[in-house]
Structures are given as C-alpha cells and as structure tokens.
Scaffold this motif. Structure first.
Motif, PDB file in Angstrom:
ATOM      1  N   TYR A 122      74.126  68.164 -37.951  1.00 27.83           N
ATOM      2  CA  TYR A 122      74.492  68.977 -36.792  1.00 27.83           C
ATOM      3  C   TYR A 122      76.009  68.989 -36.589  1.00 27.83           C
ATOM      4  O   TYR A 122      76.608  70.033 -36.330  1.00 27.83           O
ATOM      5  CB  TYR A 122      73.796  68.435 -35.542  1.00 27.83           C
ATOM      6  CG  TYR A 122      74.181  69.130 -34.267  1.00 27.83           C
ATOM      7  CD1 TYR A 122      73.948  70.492 -34.103  1.00 27.83           C
ATOM      8  CD2 TYR A 122      74.791  68.433 -33.233  1.00 27.83           C
ATOM      9  CE1 TYR A 122      74.297  71.147 -32.930  1.00 27.83           C
ATOM     10  CE2 TYR A 122      75.145  69.075 -32.057  1.00 27.83           C
ATOM     11  CZ  TYR A 122      74.896  70.432 -31.916  1.00 27.83           C
ATOM     12  OH  TYR A 122      75.261  71.064 -30.764  1.00 27.83           O
ATOM     13  N   THR A 166      75.087  84.969 -25.440  1.00 27.34           N
ATOM     14  CA  THR A 166      74.277  83.887 -25.972  1.00 27.34           C
ATOM     15  C   THR A 166      72.802  84.301 -25.971  1.00 27.34           C
ATOM     16  O   THR A 166      72.418  85.247 -25.288  1.00 27.34           O
ATOM     17  CB  THR A 166      74.443  82.619 -25.112  1.00 27.34           C
ATOM     18  OG1 THR A 166      74.030  82.905 -23.767  1.00 27.34           O
ATOM     19  CG2 THR A 166      75.892  82.155 -25.099  1.00 27.34           C
ATOM     20  N   PRO A 167      71.944  83.594 -26.743  1.00 33.51           N
ATOM     21  CA  PRO A 167      70.530  83.991 -26.837  1.00 33.51           C
ATOM     22  C   PRO A 167      69.826  84.075 -25.489  1.00 33.51           C
ATOM     23  O   PRO A 167      69.071  85.027 -25.239  1.00 33.51           O
ATOM     24  CB  PRO A 167      69.928  82.889 -27.713  1.00 33.51           C
ATOM     25  CG  PRO A 167      71.063  82.428 -28.566  1.00 33.51           C
ATOM     26  CD  PRO A 167      72.276  82.523 -27.698  1.00 33.51           C
ATOM     27  N   SER A 175      71.264  78.120 -23.656  1.00 35.77           N
ATOM     28  CA  SER A 175      71.356  78.555 -25.055  1.00 35.77           C
ATOM     29  C   SER A 175      71.889  77.432 -25.939  1.00 35.77           C
ATOM     30  O   SER A 175      71.379  77.193 -27.039  1.00 35.77           O
ATOM     31  CB  SER A 175      72.263  79.778 -25.168  1.00 35.77           C
ATOM     32  OG  SER A 175      71.691  80.894 -24.531  1.00 35.77           O
ATOM     33  N   SER A 176      72.921  76.723 -25.463  1.00 35.13           N
ATOM     34  CA  SER A 176      73.490  75.622 -26.247  1.00 35.13           C
ATOM     35  C   SER A 176      72.471  74.518 -26.465  1.00 35.13           C
ATOM     36  O   SER A 176      72.349  73.975 -27.565  1.00 35.13           O
ATOM     37  CB  SER A 176      74.728  75.061 -25.534  1.00 35.13           C
ATOM     38  OG  SER A 176      75.732  76.050 -25.413  1.00 35.13           O
ATOM     39  N   TRP A 215      69.236  74.845 -26.429  1.00 38.37           N
ATOM     40  CA  TRP A 215      68.184  75.353 -27.310  1.00 38.37           C
ATOM     41  C   TRP A 215      68.620  75.312 -28.775  1.00 38.37           C
ATOM     42  O   TRP A 215      67.850  74.895 -29.642  1.00 38.37           O
ATOM     43  CB  TRP A 215      67.826  76.778 -26.900  1.00 38.37           C
ATOM     44  CG  TRP A 215      66.870  77.461 -27.826  1.00 38.37           C
ATOM     45  CD1 TRP A 215      67.149  78.435 -28.733  1.00 38.37           C
ATOM     46  CD2 TRP A 215      65.462  77.203 -27.948  1.00 38.37           C
ATOM     47  NE1 TRP A 215      66.017  78.792 -29.408  1.00 38.37           N
ATOM     48  CE2 TRP A 215      64.962  78.066 -28.951  1.00 38.37           C
ATOM     49  CE3 TRP A 215      64.580  76.339 -27.290  1.00 38.37           C
ATOM     50  CZ2 TRP A 215      63.624  78.060 -29.312  1.00 38.37           C
ATOM     51  CZ3 TRP A 215      63.235  76.352 -27.670  1.00 38.37           C
ATOM     52  CH2 TRP A 215      62.785  77.208 -28.665  1.00 38.37           C
ATOM     53  N   LEU A 216      69.849  75.731 -29.034  1.00 37.48           N
ATOM     54  CA  LEU A 216      70.336  75.740 -30.414  1.00 37.48           C
ATOM     55  C   LEU A 216      70.544  74.338 -30.962  1.00 37.48           C
ATOM     56  O   LEU A 216      70.466  74.119 -32.177  1.00 37.48           O
ATOM     57  CB  LEU A 216      71.643  76.542 -30.491  1.00 37.48           C
ATOM     58  CG  LEU A 216      71.534  78.033 -30.190  1.00 37.48           C
ATOM     59  CD1 LEU A 216      72.898  78.684 -30.160  1.00 37.48           C
ATOM     60  CD2 LEU A 216      70.633  78.735 -31.195  1.00 37.48           C
TER      61      LEU A 216
END
Length: 310
Positions: free
Chosen positions: A46, A161-162, A301-302, A304-305
């Motif tokens: 990561y 973002t998503p 979003s952060s 989740w990613l």
C-alpha cells in the motif's frame, strides 16, 4: 502418564495432553506470525502504491507545466489565474485546476470556521462569507470552460472522488439535496425564511426533474440513431448513410453541453438564493455544513480505497 510428588501427594501428569496443548500453541503462534507477515506485506504494498501514485502525479504536473510553456495549451481568460486547455489533454488540465481550486476552497473554509468560532462581528464575518461565495463563482467559470473542452469528462465526474461521484447529478450536486442537508443544521428560521427555503427547494426539484427528463430523451434519441438499420458501411446502407447517421448523432450530442450548463446554472443560482435568504451567520454555518459534507465524502472515498483486501 507420569507420576509426580508434590507436597507429599502423588499427582499424575498426562504428557500426551501436554504435548497436544504445546502443538496447538505452536500452531497459533505460527498462524499469528503468518498473519503479521501478510499484514506487513499488504502495508508495504500500500505504501509503495501511494508512493507510485505520488510520483505519477508529480510527473503529470511536470508534463502539464512543460506543455503549457511550449504553447500546446491555450489558456482561456479566467479570473484568479486559472486556465484550461482547449486542445491536447483538456481533462488533465481541468483536473489540475480543480485541485488548485479545492485547496484554496479549504483554506477559505478554515478561515470561515475560525471566524465563526471566535464570534466575529457580522461585518467581519460577512467578508469571509463573501470570499467563499466569490470562490464558488470561480469553480462555475472553470466548469463552464471544462464543459466546452470535454463534456463527457465533466459528466462522468472523474475529477471527483468515488463517493462524490456516487451522488453526482449532471456533473455536480443536486440543489434540492443541498437544501435538505442544510435544513437540518441551520438555526431556527423565521417564517419568511422557511417559506423562501421551501419555495427554493420546490423550484430546484422541478428544474432538476425537467433536466433529467431532457437527458433521458437525449439518451433515447442517441440510442435510436446509433441503432438504426443502416448504421455502418458493412450493413445494408453505404458509407454516405453511415456518415449521415453519425452527423445526426453529433448534432444531438451538442445538446449535452447545454444540459450541463443549465445544471451548473441551477446550482449557482441556488447558492446565491440561499445566501440572500439567510442571515450572515446562518449563511456562514450553511457553507461550513456543505463543505463538511463534501469533505466526509472525500474521506469516505479514501477509507474505501485503503481498505484491506484479503
């Protein structure tokens, strides 16, 4: 089984059970070591991914700057020093400019939050509110140029973002949803303010419905055009028929830009109307609520990613 003498008494020790317990302990330790090793590997991968993304972003920034210096990008006039490519990689240019806008927006929001928490007077607080509102004017100008350069990119929301994209409507937020969010956080409204907000929400919803219906009609018209019997040169029609059909589709697509412009105009007018209805202190709180909501979407979003993937 072994006999042992303890405090004058004879006790028995089952070595087979002891060995079995030791084996279970060893297996658990081995499993823990393996899980820890995999966790370290995932963390390392990561971190490497983040570093790779950072280097790629730096490279893209350098390429964009170099391209602009060489005159590949034609900068359109936009106050505040923003520019947008109308040739070459327009999507990349918009993404970069939007990122700069977002950084400045966060700075203005932080100033507004500090001013509200420190109980500034209405005159000083009004200056901060006006600065944020003026900055929103900038992003709508930026998006207007972006739509002309690449309407599909603006519609897709790939510059967001998503989690933000999940709630997007025609390249941005729904004005009616914004008003719903704010309604739960503002100070008690007067009857006149409440009526103004309700009327604004109703008119926003009606405009959104009309634009959504228009987009559905446009999509259906494109489907009908692109699925016609004489679509391509290999079908029963000839090349001239094919080019004619594509020309019709292109003319219909030109309407897409208008829908995006109308949606942004609705968003812009909603913010301005909201500002006029509310007091300075209420408007400051409303801007903070809206900004915090979008910040939480970006944070979601952060997370989740970055979630572990086993």
């Amino acid at each position: 089984m072994v006999l042992q003498l303890q405090h004058g008494a004879i006790i028995t020790v089952d070595q087979s059970k002891s060995k079995t317990g030791d084996q279970k302990t060893l297996r658990r330790l081995a499993q823990n070591r393996e899980a820890a090793r995999k966790s370290r590997l995932r963390k390392k991968a990561y971190v490497q991914q983040l570093e790779s993304s950072r280097l790629r972003l730096t490279q893209l920034e350098q390429e964009l700057q170099k391209a602009r210096q060489q005159g590949i990008f034609i900068v359109s006039g936009l106050s505040g020093g923003h520019g947008l490519s109308v040739s070459g990689n327009a999507a990349l240019a918009f993404d970069m400019d939007y990122a700069h806008w977002l950084n400045e927006h966060q700075r203005l929001i932080n100033d507004l939050r500090s001013g509200l928490n420190s109980h500034l007077g209405d005159s000083e607080l009004r200056i901060l509110v006006e600065s944020v509102m003026a900055h929103y004017d900038e992003v709508f100008k930026l998006k207007s140029i972006g739509v002309k350069a690449d309407a599909f990119h603006m519609l897709s929301g790939m510059w967001k973002t998503p989690a933000e994209r999940c709630f997007m409507w025609l390249g941005g937020f729904r004005s009616s949803e914004l008003l719903k969010i704010l309604g739960n956080h503002l100070e008690p409204l007067t009857d006149q303010q409440l009526m103004g907000i309700c009327n604004l929400q109703q008119s926003s919803q009606q405009a959104e419905d009309a634009l959504s219906q228009g987009m559905e009609a446009l999509q259906q018209a494109l489907v009908d055009t692109l699925s016609s019997a004489c679509l391509g040169p290999t079908a029963s029609g000839n090349v001239a028929d094919y080019m004619s059909q594509m020309a019709i589709a292109m003319s219909k697509l030109a309407t897409l830009e208008n829908f995006l412009h109308q949606a942004d105009l609705l968003r812009h007018q909603t913010l301005q109307q909201m500002h006029r209805i509310l007091t300075t202190r209420q408007a400051a709180r409303a801007l903070l609520v809206f900004s915090d909501y979008n910040s939480r979407l970006r944070a979601l979003s952060s997370l989740w990613l970055a979630r572990p993937r086993n």
